[in-house]
Enzyme design. Structure first.
Site, short mmCIF file in Angstrom:
data_model
loop_
_atom_site.label_atom_id
_atom_site.label_comp_id
_atom_site.label_asym_id
_atom_site.label_seq_id
_atom_site.Cartn_x
_atom_site.Cartn_y
_atom_site.Cartn_z
N GLU A 114 0.81 -1.21 0.00
CA GLU A 114 0.00 0.00 0.00
C GLU A 114 0.85 1.27 0.00
O GLU A 114 1.96 1.29 0.53
CB GLU A 114 -0.93 0.00 1.23
N CYS B 115 3.50 8.52 1.19
CA CYS B 115 4.06 7.54 2.12
C CYS B 115 4.23 6.22 1.36
O CYS B 115 3.26 5.64 0.89
CB CYS B 115 3.10 7.40 3.29
N CYS C 240 6.62 -7.32 6.98
CA CYS C 240 7.76 -6.83 7.77
C CYS C 240 8.27 -7.99 8.61
O CYS C 240 7.49 -8.78 9.10
CB CYS C 240 7.31 -5.67 8.66
N CYS D 66 6.46 -5.16 15.77
CA CYS D 66 6.13 -4.15 16.77
C CYS D 66 4.66 -4.37 17.14
O CYS D 66 3.81 -4.55 16.26
CB CYS D 66 6.36 -2.75 16.20
N CYS E 13 1.61 -2.30 15.66
CA CYS E 13 1.60 -2.01 14.22
C CYS E 13 0.92 -3.13 13.43
O CYS E 13 1.25 -4.30 13.60
CB CYS E 13 3.05 -1.84 13.75
N GLY F 243 6.83 -2.07 6.01
CA GLY F 243 8.18 -2.61 5.99
C GLY F 243 9.22 -1.73 6.66
O GLY F 243 8.98 -0.57 7.00
N GLU F 244 10.39 -2.32 6.84
CA GLU F 244 11.52 -1.62 7.47
C GLU F 244 12.52 -1.29 6.36
O GLU F 244 13.22 -2.17 5.85
CB GLU F 244 12.14 -2.53 8.54
N SER G 238 12.05 6.40 7.64
CA SER G 238 11.75 6.05 9.03
C SER G 238 12.25 4.65 9.33
O SER G 238 12.00 3.70 8.59
CB SER G 238 10.23 6.11 9.25
N SER H 172 11.79 5.51 15.10
CA SER H 172 10.62 5.09 15.87
C SER H 172 11.06 4.71 17.27
O SER H 172 11.45 3.58 17.52
CB SER H 172 9.96 3.90 15.18
N LEU H 173 11.00 5.66 18.18
CA LEU H 173 11.52 5.43 19.53
C LEU H 173 10.46 4.74 20.41
O LEU H 173 10.67 3.64 20.89
CB LEU H 173 11.98 6.76 20.14
N HIS H 174 9.36 5.39 20.66
CA HIS H 174 8.17 4.83 21.31
C HIS H 174 8.30 4.45 22.78
O HIS H 174 7.29 4.19 23.43
CB HIS H 174 7.63 3.62 20.54
N ASN I 151 -3.07 4.62 16.33
CA ASN I 151 -4.14 4.36 15.38
C ASN I 151 -4.58 2.90 15.50
O ASN I 151 -3.78 2.00 15.24
CB ASN I 151 -3.65 4.61 13.94
N CYS J 119 -0.83 5.97 10.00
CA CYS J 119 0.42 5.32 10.44
C CYS J 119 0.12 4.00 11.11
O CYS J 119 -0.66 3.94 12.06
CB CYS J 119 1.11 6.16 11.52
N1 SAH Z 1 9.27 0.31 9.70
C1 SAH Z 1 9.53 1.69 9.82
C2 SAH Z 1 8.64 2.56 8.97
C3 SAH Z 1 7.17 2.21 8.88
S1 SAH Z 1 6.12 2.54 10.24
C4 SAH Z 1 9.42 2.12 11.28
O1 SAH Z 1 8.95 1.33 12.08
O2 SAH Z 1 9.87 3.22 11.57
C5 SAH Z 1 5.87 4.31 10.28
C6 SAH Z 1 5.60 4.84 11.69
O3 SAH Z 1 4.28 4.47 12.17
C7 SAH Z 1 6.56 4.27 12.73
O4 SAH Z 1 7.00 5.27 13.60
C8 SAH Z 1 5.69 3.29 13.45
O5 SAH Z 1 6.22 2.97 14.69
C9 SAH Z 1 4.37 4.02 13.50
N2 SAH Z 1 3.25 3.16 13.83
C10 SAH Z 1 3.12 1.83 13.65
N3 SAH Z 1 1.92 1.40 14.08
C11 SAH Z 1 1.25 2.47 14.53
C12 SAH Z 1 -0.07 2.69 15.04
N4 SAH Z 1 -0.91 1.68 15.16
N5 SAH Z 1 -0.42 3.92 15.40
C13 SAH Z 1 0.42 4.97 15.24
N6 SAH Z 1 1.68 4.84 14.72
C14 SAH Z 1 2.09 3.61 14.36
FE1 SF4 Z 2 7.70 -3.15 10.84
FE2 SF4 Z 2 7.80 -0.49 11.33
FE3 SF4 Z 2 5.54 -1.87 11.75
FE4 SF4 Z 2 7.63 -2.22 13.36
S1 SF4 Z 2 6.44 -0.33 13.10
S2 SF4 Z 2 6.35 -3.86 12.49
S3 SF4 Z 2 9.33 -2.04 11.92
S4 SF4 Z 2 6.53 -1.57 9.79
#
Ligand code: SAH
Ligand code: SF4
Length: 412
Positions: free
Chosen positions: A120, A135, A142, A146, A149, A199-200, A231, A253-255, A330, A373
């Site tokens: 997508e 985007c 992936c 996480c 996600c 994906g990463e 990212s 993506s620190l979180h 989200n 996201c």
């Molecule tokens: N794999 C890479 C890029 C794709 S994700 C990464 O993880 O950075 C893009 C961003 O969306 C990342 O910061 C990810 O952590 C965040 N993300 C993933 N799931 C989410 C969700 N359910 N709600 C809000 N942000 C989310």
């Molecule tokens: Fe993969 Fe990024 Fe989603 Fe983590 S947040 S599962 S690295 S796409």
């Protein structure tokens, strides 16, 4: 991590990425897609059909500046050569299987590639100006999981190739009628690229890098590296190379601010913990006040959104030219978290802001069409071991099962 270890890790990561290589972009009748080739590859193809090197510049201009997909429209090329090119090559685009538009004008494409795999792409228009961000996805699925996600519930099917990565941009641009590429002017609607889709990207570095070099090439799409942000969830050994070779903006993506929590939310942290990740950010080439690193921080109710977390975040990133994007979680079907309350988000944002860092709370975009996201996911699955197309990865079942079990455990 010392330099030798980093080099060894980098080799291992690149070798693993090669196992998930995309198929060669060739049509069913054997014509090679010219999109996604580097200039050197294009030169080799021209040489093979007895054409001079100057054709590369010519064809490049038609493909990436004018956006043509038909050799017959290449008016600076004589008819017989147009025909010869059309016999051997195509200028492809991924096929849009579906296109959805959100109530807030965000648009999502489900692109289907030649082998049937899907990913997508999302266009997020700026609500105030005539521009927006595209985007882009870098992988189908992936390898990482996480817990917050949606893409993380899908196993890695394969990496996307340069043709498929650049192709997402080119196909989106077709939709908005944005060719030819503006020369020396500010780009129009599709003015920025964020590698934040499925994906990463740093686990598919070579293909992503080739695609970004094409996008940045001055004689084509000519998007400046300042308009591209990659990212990563924290693939530390690849971050230096990304900075020195591509120089694009970096989002991390620190979180979470403690390793025990980040180990759970972003399991890659077990390999590259927070201290290593932040050290790589401090080294990131080009990081300056003009070019700050973006830290992404998903706001999960009761998990990572306390005032103590905010204070620790500020302490951790001290001295890094940075901005902190607070992303309200989200939800997606089956997700186990809740979005932090508005109050918690504002308290958190204020602490970060008062420490001198911009800390915008991102407005969710395209949630109604699962385009925000972390909501992206496709039905593509890796073929099981031993099947015709399979390359030996396990079927996706166990990951999803483990994911749900984990989500239940961590459910607030
Ligand atoms: N794999 C890479 C890029 C794709 S994700 C990464 O993880 O950075 C893009 C961003 O969306 C990342 O910061 C990810 O952590 C965040 N993300 C993933 N799931 C989410 C969700 N359910 N709600 C809000 N942000 C989310
Ligand atoms: Fe993969 Fe990024 Fe989603 Fe983590 S947040 S599962 S690295 S796409």
């Amino acid at each position: 991590m010392n330099a030798d270890l980093t080099a060894a890790e980098r080799t291992r990561i690149l070798a693993k990425a090669a196992l998930f290589s995309p198929p060669t972009p060739v049509t069913a009748d054997g014509r090679r897609d010219l999109v996604g080739m580097s200039r050197a590859e294009l030169a080799a193809e021209m040489d093979a059909i007895g054409e001079k090197p100057f054709r590369v510049k010519q064809i490049w201009h038609w493909i990436y500046h004018q956006g043509v997909t038909d050799f017959a429209r290449m008016s600076s090329i004589a008819r017989p050569l147009q025909a010869k090119l059309a016999e051997k090559f195509v200028i492809g685009r991924p096929e849009a299987a579906t296109v959805q538009t959100s109530a807030d004008a965000t648009r999502k494409w489900l692109f289907r590639f030649r082998d049937g795999q899907q990913a997508e792409t999302v266009y997020i228009p700026d609500p105030d100006e005539d521009r927006g961000a595209l985007c882009i996805s870098s992988q189908v699925g992936c390898t990482l999981s996480c817990t917050f996600c949606h893409t993380g519930t899908q196993t890695l099917v394969r990496n996307l190739g340069p043709a498929e990565i650049v192709g997402q941009f080119m196909a989106a641009r077709d939709t908005y009628g944005e060719w030819p590429s503006p020369k020396g002017e500010t780009p129009r609607l599709l003015s920025t690229i964020v590698l934040m889709g499925m994906g990463e990207p740093l686990y598919n570095y070579e293909n992503v890098a080739q695609a970004m070099k094409i996008v940045m090439d001055n004689e084509g799409i000519a998007l400046s590296r300042r308009r591209i942000t990659l990212s990563t969830s924290g693939v530390v050994p690849m971050m230096d190379r990304c900075g020195s070779e591509l120089g694009v903006g970096l989002a991390v993506s620190l979180h979470a601010v403690r390793d025990d929590l980040r180990d759970e939310l972003v399991p890659l942290n077990r390999k590259y913990p927070i201290a290593d990740l932040l050290a790589a950010c401090r080294r990131y080439p080009g990081a300056s006040n003009a070019r700050r690193i973006t830290f992404e921080y998903v706001m999960l109710k009761g998990i990572n959104d306390s005032e103590a977390d905010a204070r620790e975040l500020v302490r951790l990133i001290d001295g890094i030219p940075a901005k902190v994007n607070l992303i309200p979680f989200n939800p997606w079907p089956g997700s186990a978290y809740e979005t932090s309350s508005g109050n918690a988000q504002h308290r958190f944002a204020r602490i970060v802001m008062e420490a001198g860092y911009a800390s915008p709370i991102r407005t969710p975009r395209g949630r109604d069409i699962l385009a925000a996201c972390g909501q992206l996911r496709t039905e593509s699955e890796r073929a099981p071991r031993g099947s015709e197309k399979g390359q030996g990865a396990p079927p996706p079942g166990p990951k999803r099962h483990a994911q749900r079990a984990f989500a239940r455990r961590t459910s607030p």
